[in-house]
Design a protein around this motif. Structure first.
Motif, PDB file in Angstrom:
ATOM      1  N   HIS A 196       0.846  -1.191   0.000  1.00  0.00           N
ATOM      2  CA  HIS A 196       0.000   0.000   0.000  1.00  0.00           C
ATOM      3  C   HIS A 196       0.879   1.237   0.000  1.00  0.00           C
ATOM      4  N   VAL A 197       0.609   2.151  -0.923  1.00  0.00           N
ATOM      5  CA  VAL A 197       1.325   3.424  -0.961  1.00  0.00           C
ATOM      6  C   VAL A 197       0.538   4.408  -0.095  1.00  0.00           C
ATOM      7  N   GLY A 198       1.075   4.699   1.076  1.00  0.00           N
ATOM      8  CA  GLY A 198       0.374   5.550   2.025  1.00  0.00           C
ATOM      9  C   GLY A 198       0.415   4.934   3.407  1.00  0.00           C
ATOM     10  N   THR A 199      -0.551   5.303   4.228  1.00  0.00           N
ATOM     11  CA  THR A 199      -0.596   4.835   5.610  1.00  0.00           C
ATOM     12  C   THR A 199      -1.797   3.933   5.831  1.00  0.00           C
ATOM     13  N   PRO A 200      -1.737   3.057   6.859  1.00  0.00           N
ATOM     14  CA  PRO A 200      -2.884   2.206   7.175  1.00  0.00           C
ATOM     15  C   PRO A 200      -4.113   3.063   7.534  1.00  0.00           C
ATOM     16  N   PRO A 201      -5.312   2.456   7.543  1.00  0.00           N
ATOM     17  CA  PRO A 201      -5.579   1.019   7.432  1.00  0.00           C
ATOM     18  C   PRO A 201      -5.534   0.524   5.988  1.00  0.00           C
ATOM     19  N   THR A 202      -5.136  -0.719   5.818  1.00  0.00           N
ATOM     20  CA  THR A 202      -5.074  -1.365   4.516  1.00  0.00           C
ATOM     21  C   THR A 202      -4.947  -2.859   4.717  1.00  0.00           C
ATOM     22  N   ALA A 203      -5.354  -3.626   3.708  1.00  0.00           N
ATOM     23  CA  ALA A 203      -5.175  -5.075   3.737  1.00  0.00           C
ATOM     24  C   ALA A 203      -3.775  -5.480   3.307  1.00  0.00           C
ATOM     25  N   ALA A 204      -2.973  -4.528   2.858  1.00  0.00           N
ATOM     26  CA  ALA A 204      -1.612  -4.835   2.416  1.00  0.00           C
ATOM     27  C   ALA A 204      -0.753  -5.279   3.594  1.00  0.00           C
TER      28      ALA A 204
END
Length: 261
Positions: A227-235
């Motif tokens: 993921h390019v950026g900050t959480p939240p993410t499933a990455a």
């Protein structure tokens, strides 16, 4: 991403027999632009993609919500390119040596698309900074230049319109855009189709937006989500920005070259 996580991620990708690197375009390789057709890859991102294309056992694909025709323009994609393309969230493809490919549509869907797009343009015409983008399988409501209240009103008006006239259409949200489509493919199905097409034994998928999360959640053991950026993410890993994404891709290209030399 910690140095340990980065080392492990690169090692897994370098060890795979046939690696598919599937990358979102806007926000992942190219900065977001007020005028969407002005988007271009950062030079450092272009260099990293070229390095991956030259690495042994690597296939690189761009996976975008853009229509295939627009994606080819902004990616500066030529007929002799080795890059695979998945446009319109996986409803359109371009394969080296084969050209463009899409699954068949019902002509009635295109008629409804044109009617709803015209209605969306009409109901949002009085809202400054709102732009309705034509797409092959629907349309997008861009609000990047709109004041917050106008953006919210545009999205409300078009939500009401589509809910009444096309309740089965797929709705997607992204950075200052809401997209509506009569096709239900997503980036998850695009990655699955590309995996099968390329006989990939591992997949790296990277993106920055909400529409990329379907693909990130679909990845399995041995794959890598970025993921390019900050959480939240499933990455499983995050990088700060496009140059950091490019650096990760360049490291993988170098590692694969070293492992197979």
């Amino acid at each position: 991403m910690s140095l340990h996580d980065r080392h492990d991620a690169i090692g897994r990708m370098a060890a795979s027999e046939r690696l598919l690197v599937a990358l979102d375009f806007d926000g992942t390789l190219a900065p977001l632009e007020d005028e969407p057709m002005e988007a271009r890859m950062l030079p450092v991102a272009r260099d990293a993609v070229d390095a991956l294309l030259a690495a042994p056992g690597v296939v690189v694909a761009l996976v975008s919500g853009r229509s295939l025709s627009d994606l080819r323009i902004i990616a500066e994609h030529r007929d002799d390119s080795r890059l695979l393309l998945a446009g319109s969230h996986g409803a359109e493809y371009w394969f080296p040596g084969e050209g463009a490919f899409t699954h068949e549509d019902d002509p009635a869907d295109a008629g409804l698309r044109d009617e709803l797009r015209a209605h969306a343009e009409k109901v949002t015409a009085q809202l400054d900074g709102v732009w309705i983008e034509p797409k092959r399988f629907g349309f997008g409501v861009h609000t990047r230049k709109a004041a917050p209240q106008d953006a919210a009103e545009a999205n409300r008006l078009v939500d009401v319109l589509v809910s009444a006239e096309a309740p089965r259409w797929r709705r997607r949200t992204g950075h200052n855009i809401v997209e509506y489509a009569f096709r239900h493919e997503g980036k998850d199905s695009a990655v699955a189709e590309l995996r099968e097409k390329t006989d990939a034994t591992a997949v790296l998928f990277a993106g920055d937006d909400v529409t990329d999360e379907d693909a990130l959640r679909s990845l399995g053991d041995g794959d890598l989500g970025v993921h390019v950026g900050t959480p939240p993410t499933a990455a499983s890993v995050c990088v700060a920005d496009i140059p950091a994404m490019a650096a990760l891709l360049a490291d993988i290209a170098r590692e694969r070259g070293s492992a197979r030399s």
